[in-house]
Enzyme design. Structure first.
Site, PDB file in Angstrom:
ATOM      1  N   LYS A  21       0.826  -1.216   0.000  1.00  0.00           N
ATOM      2  CA  LYS A  21       0.000   0.000   0.000  1.00  0.00           C
ATOM      3  C   LYS A  21       0.858   1.262   0.000  1.00  0.00           C
ATOM      4  O   LYS A  21       0.528   2.236  -0.676  1.00  0.00           O
ATOM      5  CB  LYS A  21      -1.010   0.012   1.162  1.00  0.00           C
ATOM      6  CG  LYS A  21      -0.430  -0.158   2.554  1.00  0.00           C
ATOM      7  CD  LYS A  21      -1.556  -0.327   3.567  1.00  0.00           C
ATOM      8  CE  LYS A  21      -1.048  -0.311   5.005  1.00  0.00           C
ATOM      9  NZ  LYS A  21      -0.048  -1.366   5.311  1.00  0.00           N
ATOM     10  N   ARG A  96      -7.956   2.026  10.227  1.00  0.00           N
ATOM     11  CA  ARG A  96      -7.668   0.637  10.566  1.00  0.00           C
ATOM     12  C   ARG A  96      -8.740   0.045  11.478  1.00  0.00           C
ATOM     13  O   ARG A  96      -8.671  -1.145  11.809  1.00  0.00           O
ATOM     14  CB  ARG A  96      -6.317   0.553  11.279  1.00  0.00           C
ATOM     15  CG  ARG A  96      -5.132   0.320  10.335  1.00  0.00           C
ATOM     16  CD  ARG A  96      -3.865   0.395  11.150  1.00  0.00           C
ATOM     17  NE  ARG A  96      -2.820  -0.473  10.687  1.00  0.00           N
ATOM     18  CZ  ARG A  96      -1.762  -0.059  10.000  1.00  0.00           C
ATOM     19  NH1 ARG A  96      -1.631   1.190   9.653  1.00  0.00           N
ATOM     20  NH2 ARG A  96      -0.828  -0.921   9.645  1.00  0.00           N
ATOM     21  N   ARG A 133      11.854  -7.423   3.193  1.00  0.00           N
ATOM     22  CA  ARG A 133      11.719  -5.954   3.115  1.00  0.00           C
ATOM     23  C   ARG A 133      12.760  -5.265   3.994  1.00  0.00           C
ATOM     24  O   ARG A 133      12.968  -5.622   5.145  1.00  0.00           O
ATOM     25  CB  ARG A 133      10.320  -5.547   3.580  1.00  0.00           C
ATOM     26  CG  ARG A 133      10.128  -4.046   3.639  1.00  0.00           C
ATOM     27  CD  ARG A 133       8.670  -3.663   3.642  1.00  0.00           C
ATOM     28  NE  ARG A 133       7.990  -3.914   4.897  1.00  0.00           N
ATOM     29  CZ  ARG A 133       6.703  -3.642   5.094  1.00  0.00           C
ATOM     30  NH1 ARG A 133       5.971  -3.159   4.112  1.00  0.00           N
ATOM     31  NH2 ARG A 133       6.150  -3.886   6.259  1.00  0.00           N
ATOM     32  N   ARG A 163      12.788  -3.231   9.585  1.00  0.00           N
ATOM     33  CA  ARG A 163      11.935  -2.491  10.524  1.00  0.00           C
ATOM     34  C   ARG A 163      11.765  -3.321  11.786  1.00  0.00           C
ATOM     35  O   ARG A 163      11.640  -4.534  11.719  1.00  0.00           O
ATOM     36  CB  ARG A 163      10.557  -2.271   9.881  1.00  0.00           C
ATOM     37  CG  ARG A 163      10.343  -0.879   9.353  1.00  0.00           C
ATOM     38  CD  ARG A 163       9.093  -0.774   8.536  1.00  0.00           C
ATOM     39  NE  ARG A 163       7.857  -1.114   9.229  1.00  0.00           N
ATOM     40  CZ  ARG A 163       6.634  -0.923   8.719  1.00  0.00           C
ATOM     41  NH1 ARG A 163       6.514  -0.395   7.515  1.00  0.00           N
ATOM     42  NH2 ARG A 163       5.557  -1.247   9.383  1.00  0.00           N
ATOM     43  N   ARG A 174       0.512  -8.752  13.357  1.00  0.00           N
ATOM     44  CA  ARG A 174      -0.064  -7.627  12.596  1.00  0.00           C
ATOM     45  C   ARG A 174      -1.092  -8.137  11.575  1.00  0.00           C
ATOM     46  O   ARG A 174      -2.109  -7.495  11.333  1.00  0.00           O
ATOM     47  CB  ARG A 174       1.051  -6.833  11.905  1.00  0.00           C
ATOM     48  CG  ARG A 174       1.902  -6.041  12.918  1.00  0.00           C
ATOM     49  CD  ARG A 174       3.229  -5.599  12.329  1.00  0.00           C
ATOM     50  NE  ARG A 174       3.085  -4.672  11.242  1.00  0.00           N
ATOM     51  CZ  ARG A 174       4.008  -4.464  10.304  1.00  0.00           C
ATOM     52  NH1 ARG A 174       5.141  -5.147  10.325  1.00  0.00           N
ATOM     53  NH2 ARG A 174       3.799  -3.587   9.363  1.00  0.00           N
TER      54      ARG A 174
END
Ligand code: AMP
Length: 193
Positions: A21, A96, A133, A163, A174
């Site tokens: 996104k 969210r 990532r 991250r 998550r």
């Protein structure tokens, strides 16, 4: 159409962690000359700056949980009243929850259409994708690394880091939170309007 008379483009990009996104939002915003807003980036900037918000958010982010609605709604409300969003915006990471979706509807009253897209990707693909990532510490560029080999950002040479909430166990949490709080609740709320 004359640029000054063009209707604003207001877009929400929804998707689970790793769905892309942020990447899509950046490209869309660039193409249409509008602002991209990422609530995740706003929180990470606050963490970096070690503000009171950042210190509070870090614990929540690193647990894979959601920062409370009141705070997130206040942040987005304030951001969307600035003059740089008059041509429109693309926001990712918000809403969210049902409360956030309802508030966004309120904030948008009299401000033109709000378009919502959701990017869907199978969970196992997301887990694999997020494991690869990395984010550039210097310029924030997001990169996918093959077997963790690349260490430097292709754009600026900065160091690529994982991250703190992209470890497998937190990503699974998550994904669970996204399925429960966002996918089944908030998305149905937004699409009813
Ligand atoms: P993201 O970069 O969108 O994946 O967001 C990273 C983390 O920031 C999330 O896992 C949440 O802990 C927090 N966060 C970002 N946006 C929101 C939001 N709208 N509501 C609650 N927490 C958020």
């Amino acid at each position: 159409m004359n640029e000054s008379t063009r209707l604003p483009i207001n877009l929400v990009v929804l998707g689970a962690p790793g769905a892309g996104k942020g990447t899509q939002a950046v490209q869309f915003a660039r193409r249409h000359g509008i602002l991209r807003i990422s609530t995740g980036d706003i929180l990470r900037d606050a963490v970096q700056a070690k503000t009171a918000l950042g210190q509070r958010a870090k614990v929540i982010i690193d647990a894979g949980a959601l920062v409370d609605d009141q705070l997130m709604i206040a942040i987005v409300r304030e951001r969307l009243t600035r003059s740089d969003v008059v041509r429109g915006f693309v926001i990712d990471g918000f809403p969210r929850t049902v409360a956030q979706a309802t508030s966004l509807d309120e904030i948008m009253v009299g401000r033109g259409e709000l378009f919502v897209i959701e990017i869907t990707v199978p969970d196992e693909t997301l887990v694999e994708r997020v494991a690869r990532r990395r984010v550039c510490e210097q310029c924030g560029n997001v990169a996918s690394v093959a077997a963790g080999v690349e260490r430097r950002c292709a754009k600026c040479g900065g160091e690529l880091v994982l991250r703190s909430d992209d470890t497998e166990s937190i990503v699974r949490e998550r994904l669970r939170v996204y399925a429960k709080e966002t996918r089944t609740a908030a998305i149905s709320e937004v699409s009813e309007h």
